[in-house]
Structures are given as C-alpha cells and as structure tokens.
Design an enzyme around this catalytic site. Structure first.
Site, PDB file in Angstrom:
ATOM      1  N   ASP A   1       0.795  -1.227   0.000  1.00  0.00           N
ATOM      2  CA  ASP A   1       0.000   0.000   0.000  1.00  0.00           C
ATOM      3  C   ASP A   1       0.833   1.286   0.000  1.00  0.00           C
ATOM      4  O   ASP A   1       1.586   1.541   0.945  1.00  0.00           O
ATOM      5  CB  ASP A   1      -0.911   0.041   1.227  1.00  0.00           C
ATOM      6  CG  ASP A   1      -1.745  -1.218   1.400  1.00  0.00           C
ATOM      7  OD1 ASP A   1      -1.190  -2.321   1.242  1.00  0.00           O
ATOM      8  OD2 ASP A   1      -2.929  -1.103   1.725  1.00  0.00           O
TER       9      ASP A   1
ATOM     10  N   ASN B   1      -4.258   3.939  -0.741  1.00  0.00           N
ATOM     11  CA  ASN B   1      -4.032   5.001   0.244  1.00  0.00           C
ATOM     12  C   ASN B   1      -3.136   6.110  -0.298  1.00  0.00           C
ATOM     13  O   ASN B   1      -2.533   6.867   0.457  1.00  0.00           O
ATOM     14  CB  ASN B   1      -3.392   4.435   1.509  1.00  0.00           C
ATOM     15  CG  ASN B   1      -4.259   3.416   2.213  1.00  0.00           C
ATOM     16  OD1 ASN B   1      -3.930   2.239   2.267  1.00  0.00           O
ATOM     17  ND2 ASN B   1      -5.384   3.868   2.745  1.00  0.00           N
TER      18      ASN B   1
ATOM     19  N   HIS C   1     -10.565   1.283   0.503  1.00  0.00           N
ATOM     20  CA  HIS C   1     -10.602   2.744   0.326  1.00  0.00           C
ATOM     21  C   HIS C   1     -10.681   3.159  -1.142  1.00  0.00           C
ATOM     22  O   HIS C   1     -10.470   4.341  -1.451  1.00  0.00           O
ATOM     23  CB  HIS C   1      -9.375   3.388   0.968  1.00  0.00           C
ATOM     24  CG  HIS C   1      -9.384   3.361   2.467  1.00  0.00           C
ATOM     25  ND1 HIS C   1     -10.334   4.024   3.219  1.00  0.00           N
ATOM     26  CD2 HIS C   1      -8.572   2.739   3.353  1.00  0.00           C
ATOM     27  CE1 HIS C   1     -10.097   3.821   4.509  1.00  0.00           C
ATOM     28  NE2 HIS C   1      -9.041   3.038   4.615  1.00  0.00           N
TER      29      HIS C   1
ATOM     30  N   HIS D   1      -6.479  -8.239  -0.084  1.00  0.00           N
ATOM     31  CA  HIS D   1      -6.532  -7.070   0.790  1.00  0.00           C
ATOM     32  C   HIS D   1      -7.352  -7.428   2.029  1.00  0.00           C
ATOM     33  O   HIS D   1      -8.581  -7.451   1.979  1.00  0.00           O
ATOM     34  CB  HIS D   1      -7.179  -5.906   0.027  1.00  0.00           C
ATOM     35  CG  HIS D   1      -6.907  -4.573   0.625  1.00  0.00           C
ATOM     36  ND1 HIS D   1      -5.694  -3.934   0.513  1.00  0.00           N
ATOM     37  CD2 HIS D   1      -7.692  -3.748   1.353  1.00  0.00           C
ATOM     38  CE1 HIS D   1      -5.736  -2.768   1.124  1.00  0.00           C
ATOM     39  NE2 HIS D   1      -6.944  -2.633   1.655  1.00  0.00           N
TER      40      HIS D   1
ATOM     41  N   HIS E   1      -2.981  -4.263   3.074  1.00  0.00           N
ATOM     42  CA  HIS E   1      -3.918  -3.587   3.972  1.00  0.00           C
ATOM     43  C   HIS E   1      -3.354  -3.281   5.354  1.00  0.00           C
ATOM     44  O   HIS E   1      -3.657  -2.230   5.900  1.00  0.00           O
ATOM     45  CB  HIS E   1      -5.227  -4.375   4.138  1.00  0.00           C
ATOM     46  CG  HIS E   1      -6.209  -3.703   5.060  1.00  0.00           C
ATOM     47  ND1 HIS E   1      -6.827  -2.505   4.745  1.00  0.00           N
ATOM     48  CD2 HIS E   1      -6.685  -4.046   6.289  1.00  0.00           C
ATOM     49  CE1 HIS E   1      -7.641  -2.163   5.747  1.00  0.00           C
ATOM     50  NE2 HIS E   1      -7.573  -3.079   6.681  1.00  0.00           N
TER      51      HIS E   1
ATOM     52  N   HIS F   1      -0.175  -2.812   6.264  1.00  0.00           N
ATOM     53  CA  HIS F   1       0.921  -1.840   6.144  1.00  0.00           C
ATOM     54  C   HIS F   1       2.206  -2.241   6.852  1.00  0.00           C
ATOM     55  O   HIS F   1       3.160  -1.462   6.875  1.00  0.00           O
ATOM     56  CB  HIS F   1       0.488  -0.447   6.656  1.00  0.00           C
ATOM     57  CG  HIS F   1      -0.580   0.202   5.840  1.00  0.00           C
ATOM     58  ND1 HIS F   1      -0.824   1.566   5.864  1.00  0.00           N
ATOM     59  CD2 HIS F   1      -1.500  -0.315   4.967  1.00  0.00           C
ATOM     60  CE1 HIS F   1      -1.828   1.851   5.045  1.00  0.00           C
ATOM     61  NE2 HIS F   1      -2.250   0.716   4.499  1.00  0.00           N
TER      62      HIS F   1
END
Length: 267
Positions: free
Chosen positions: A8, A40, A69, A154, A179, A181
């Site tokens: 991400d 993101n 997102h 994800h 997802h 991170h």
C-alpha cells in the site's frame, strides 16, 4: 520472468519514494512487471486520483490494485471504467465500476493475470471471498489464458490471508496480502509452487503508525484531543516482494522480501 509487488502506497511519502526510485530499481533488479496497491496514495491517506494513477504508470507501474478505500476519492469511479490497468476488489458487491481481474500482455507476449480480492473479516462488507475465489478458479486456469497469476488479497487478519494463500496454491504464481501496512517475515513458496507473503507492507514513512501521524494516532488511542488520521510526510520506504517465475509452469522459483528506502533495511 521477475515480478515486483509493492504494498500500500500511503500519501505523499509513499508516492514520492516510488516515483523517484522505481525506474532505477526496475533496472537494478531486472524487473519485468510491477504491481502496486495504491488505495491510500492520496495526500489525505485514503483513496487515489486519476493524476496519481497516471504518475505511477509513468514511473514504471504496470498495474494498480486497491482495497476498501478505493472509492474514497470519488473521481476515481469514472476513471476506473476507462483504465483497465486500475483494479478494485473483484468481490465488491455488484454492480460496481471497474473490474477485479484483468489479463495484461507484456512486450515479450507474456500474459499476466492480476486478481484483486478483499477479505471478509473486520473489513467493509463484500461478497464471500472464498466463494468468489472458487468461482474464479472454476473458470480461469493457470497456463490457459495467462502465463502467470498475481493475487492481491486485501485483508485484515493473518489467518484469512494464510488460508487464501493455500486455497490458490498451485493455481497462482503469487498470493500476497495488503492492507495492514506492516511487512511480514514469512516470504516462502507453498507446497504446490505458489509464492506467498502474508503482508507486503507499505510504501510510506515508517516513522509513523502504519503511515499515519504517530502523535495524533497515539492521542486517538488514548482518547485525547485528536483529529482525523493524516499521513506522515517524512522520507519513505518501498516494501513488497520480488518473485522469480517459471515460464513453463507459471509457478514461482523464488520469492524474497523487498525493502528499499529510509527507515527499514533488508538485513
């Protein structure tokens, strides 16, 4: 054939480190195909825009995947129908703009399938991911319409990611989680030849709380005065995996974690 998958992208920091360094890293590592999760990437830390997508493609990215997102910047809903190199999770409730799976042909006439899926546990409501994956595998076969298959899963929890990895084992070149991170230290090849890592990590400022301003995040946890999460903007690190692929089988010969940049180092 060498694939690079980057986790991400978070905010300006994540976009900057990729846009400044990716082309040089493609050359240095002899990468043939690049997939980046950019859900993101907007300066706000959620969603992405047409301009960001175009900048990433110009930087050497072949395909952009997303997650929960994906619609946070509303303009992307129109752009995703025009740009087949931008994917959203296939198991989002239909009808939804865009697609969750596409096949891409390289200059060497190698066909690469990219499948974007989203988990069900602690995530935005979407169709059952295992049912979606099962239907997909009943129709799509490795070495049939494509030479390699990359799956971006994800999801929030490690067990669901782990299970989907085994579910695709032998039918995908790479299954990699996004997802959360944080890069996990479990890059390996599963029993039937699929490369796997639970989470690719993020491209962003690791002097943070998963890319977000750490002081504000701590205050939110402590129920002190805080505002909506916003990204840190320090020097970024790129994180992901590199996979060496076998053109004969479509499976993986080797997978290694990839870390480039400021706060994290390969050791």
């Amino acid at each position: 054939m060498k694939l690079l998958f980057l986790g991400d992208l978070v905010g300006i920091s994540g976009c900057s480190v990729v846009m400044k360094n990716l082309k040089k890293e493609i050359e240095r590592c002899k990468i043939d195909f690049v997939v980046v999760n950019a859900e993101n990437a907007d300066k706000s830390g959620v969603g992405l825009t047409e301009e960001i997508c175009k900048d990433l493609f110009n930087s050497g990215v072949n395909v952009i995947t997303t997650g929960n997102h994906v619609w946070d910047q509303k303009e992307i809903m129109n752009y995703i129908d025009q740009e087949n190199r931008l994917l959203r999770p296939k198991n989002l409730f239909e009808p939804a703009p865009g697609k969750g799976f596409q096949i891409y042909t390289t200059k060497e006439d190698i066909k690469i399938g990219v499948l974007n899926l989203m988990g069900n546990v602690f995530m935005k409501k979407c169709e059952d991911v295992f049912e979606c994956a099962d239907k997909f595998l009943n129709v799509h076969k490795l070495k049939d319409k494509y030479d390699f298959l990359i799956v971006d899963f994800h999801g929030e929890i490690t067990s669901e990611k782990n299970a989907i990895g085994h579910f695709f084992d032998g039918n995908a070149t790479l299954v990699v989680g996004t997802h959360t991170h944080i890069p996990t230290n479990d890059a390996h090849i599963l029993n039937k030849g699929t490369a796997y890592q639970t989470d690719a990590g993020m491209c962003g400022d690791y002097n943070s709380v998963i890319g977000m301003n750490k002081e504000n995040s701590i205050n939110r946890f402590m129920k002190k005065k805080s505002v909506k999460h916003f990204p840190e903007i320090g020097e970024g690190t790129m994180c992901g995996v590199i996979v060496d692929c076998d053109i004969k089988t479509g499976l993986a010969k080797n997978i290694s974690s990839y870390i480039f940049g400021a706060n994290l180092k390969n050791s």
